[in-house]
Every structure is written in C-alpha cells, then in structure tokens.
Write an enzyme that holds these catalytic residues in place. Structure first.
Site, PDB file in Angstrom:
ATOM      1  N   ASP A 129      16.799  42.251  10.733  1.00 29.37           N
ATOM      2  CA  ASP A 129      16.356  41.100  11.527  1.00 29.37           C
ATOM      3  C   ASP A 129      15.042  41.372  12.238  1.00 29.37           C
ATOM      4  OD1 ASP A 129      17.771  42.973  13.174  1.00 29.37           O
ATOM      5  OD2 ASP A 129      17.905  41.460  14.752  1.00 29.37           O
ATOM      6  N   GLU A 168      19.999  43.507  15.257  1.00 29.04           N
ATOM      7  CA  GLU A 168      19.647  44.602  16.160  1.00 29.04           C
ATOM      8  C   GLU A 168      18.870  44.103  17.373  1.00 29.04           C
ATOM      9  OE1 GLU A 168      17.110  47.824  17.838  1.00 29.04           O
ATOM     10  OE2 GLU A 168      16.489  45.971  16.852  1.00 29.04           O
TER      11      GLU A 168
END
Length: 356
Positions: free
Chosen positions: A75, A129
């Site tokens: 991400d 994350e």
C-alpha cells in the site's frame, strides 16, 4: 497474471518497480496489486503461495538449515498528484516509489527467479502498513498464523537509501489532561486557566534531556515531545480543560512497560493516560544470516530512528533489520522518487546474499 507483470518485467527490478507504482494501491485498495503479485508468484513451482486478505505469503521448502524473511508492503499513502509514474535517466517518480514499492519490487524480483537460494525464504507482500495497526497485514498474520513469521532472520525492505538500519525505536503516546476552572475572561480571577497551567508541562518537555544508547554499535536517540495540544471554549471564556498529546520514541533496550513508567515519572503530578505503545526491536546483528547480509552490503549498520514492522519479528525472537533502495526523507511527499542506481545496487546485494 497482470498484463504489466510479464516475465520480462519480473526479471528487471527497475521495470518492476515502475509497474508496481503504476498499480494504484492506496491503503485499503490493494486488491488489484495483490491479485497481480499473487498471479506472478503462483507459476513458480519452488514456492508455496498463500493469500490472507490482500496479503500474499510465498515460501520455499528446500529443507535449508536456515530460513530468512523478505517483507514489503503493497500500500501507499493517498496520491498527491504523483500518479502514474514518470521516469528520467536517473529516477522513477511517483507515489510509492520510495515507500516502498522499489523495495517490494526487489522481493518480487527475487521470488520469481529461476534459481534456488542458499536459505529457505518466506516472502511477505502485505496490505495496510500505512494505516492503523489493526488493519496491518503482518499484524493479521501474527494473530492468525504466527508460525509463518518464524525465521532465523528477517529483512524489511523499507526505504533506507541502500544502508542497513538495524532494529527500530519503540513509540508510545500519552494524553496529558490539565484541568482548570471556567470563568468569564472579563473576570478571569474567578477561574483557573487550564492552558496557562499546561505551561509547566511544556517546560518539562522542552527541558527534557533525551537519552542516547549504543547497542551493537548502533546509536539510538530517544525523544519526548508534545505533538498536539487542544484547549479553549470561546474567545471570552477562561478554559477549564487543556489536553496535550505526548510522543515518546524510546531505544529498544527499554520494554513497553519501562517506557510507560519512565514517561509517568517525567510527567509526575499530571493526569497521564496511555493511548498506545509499540515496542522497539533490538538490532540482532549476531545472527549468521545477518552477518552475511551486512558483509554483502559492505557498510556498517545504523540505528533505525523510527518504528517499523521489524518489531513484529523481534517480538517473536526473530532478528530483523531494514534495507531498501528508497530515500526515507522522500516518503509521503509529492516529490517522492527513487534513484534507478539504488534499485540496481540493492538488487545486486540481495541476489549475491541469497544466491551466492
């Protein structure tokens, strides 16, 4: 397989970085990139590939004496007018280039090589994350399948500009509540100003002498800082409440409990509420795979000043460090980019270490 992740692209970590950057994957929107990574890994008969949500886990089963981990998140933070990627002779520009699709590309490049590594390897390509820990893909793996995180050594491919950053700091946040008495500002002597009373707290923080500690040759610096302050009711009211959020970044030789106790001691006399805490990670440079990796890099390790997911491995007794081609100072910026030479040199270091 995603049409952008062809065998030719997978074989070239620079082209692979750009291909991953050009799959938009802001936290919570990782399905497309996870699908592409999963499809790229499944054909490799050397790997056992599993999927947990939008986290992909690929493992070799070569019966080596030691197992290592390479982990990278899929991400990014929200786009900032920097998508899709652009490229010049020296750099790839775009959201996630530094943090951390260039590092993730290195792991995917190595995982899809037609060769056997000298260690057994577990590759993690994980979701979320950049947001709250409850959504973090590694956190979900740790909760449901902790055995998958077990290894002799782990590398988190976070941006370090091609340097080894060992372990990480812990982080703790508290909310300090300072009470007062509300009154009309024209008759302020009838009240007690909570914002004024917070001055003593702010003085303690500004005069705080932060500790420095050397562990395995790495210098960790601590810090105790006010990061947010709220208070006030209206332009003509003496405030009866002021709240100050304080962040403590602590060296990994302190436990979470020791860190919380230290903050309460420093802020004694104030109403302190623990908001959250995440322990740090010791360098763990004594592990044989870690020594071999540092030799492959060819430079001394530094302390990681910040918290990363290496702490999740450290909590399980797995030594871990950070290493990636991106520049951490460019993470989350509009100007985010990665140097092509850093991708190439990082790939060479990891290939030499894993495959000899």
């Amino acid at each position: 397989m995603d049409s952008s992740l062809t065998p030719q692209v997978l074989a070239d970590p620079v082209a692979l970085t750009r291909a991953l950057v050009d799959i938009e994957s802001v936290s919570g929107n990782e399905k497309e990139i996870a699908d592409a990574v999963f499809a790229a890994l499944v054909p490799n008969e050397r790997l056992t590939v599993e999927r947990l949500g939008h986290t992909i886990i690929a493992r070799t089963r070569l019966q080596r004496e030691q197992r290592v981990v390479l982990a990278g998140h899929l991400d990014t933070v929200p786009l900032a007018g920097n998508f899709p990627s652009t490229v010049d002779d020296e750099r790839i520009w775009g959201c996630g280039t530094s943090d951390m699709k260039s590092g993730t590309a290195l792991a995917l490049h190595l995982a899809t090589r037609d060769a056997d590594p000298q260690f057994d390897v577990t590759y993690f390509f994980y979701e979320c994350e950049e947001v709250e820990r409850e959504r973090n893909g590694l956190n979900k793996v740790a909760a449901s399948h902790p055995e998958l995180l077990q290894a002799d050594f782990a590398i988190l491919l976070e941006p370090t500009y091609g340097l080894v950053e060992a372990g990480c700091q812990g982080t703790l946040r508290v909310r300090v509540t300072v009470p007062g008495r509300r009154a009309h500002s024209a008759r302020s002597w009838l009240g007690r100003n909570a914002i004024h009373d917070a001055g003593e707290l702010l003085t303690r923080l500004s005069e705080y002498k932060a500790r420095e500690v050397e562990i395995d040759g790495c210098l960790y610096r601590e810090g105790l800082n006010a990061v947010r302050i709220t208070g006030g009711v209206a332009g003509n009211v003496i405030p009866d409440l002021c709240e100050v959020e304080v962040n403590f970044r602590f060296a990994p030789d302190r436990s979470e409990e020791e860190a919380a106790r230290h903050v309460r001691e420093v802020l004694g006399g104030f109403d302190v509420t623990l908001m959250d805490v995440a322990g740090g990670a010791l360098p763990g440079l004594g592990a044989a795979p870690a020594k071999a990796f540092i030799d492959a890099v060819g430079s001394a390790p530094n302390a990681k000043l910040g918290w990363t997911d290496v702490a999740r491995f450290a909590a399980l007794g797995v030594p871990a460090l950070n290493y990636g081609p991106g520049d951490p100072n460019l993470a989350h910026t509009r100007e985010e980019h990665v140097e092509i030479a850093k991708i190439e040199s990082g790939a060479e270091v990891l290939r030499r270490w894993l495959f000899g």
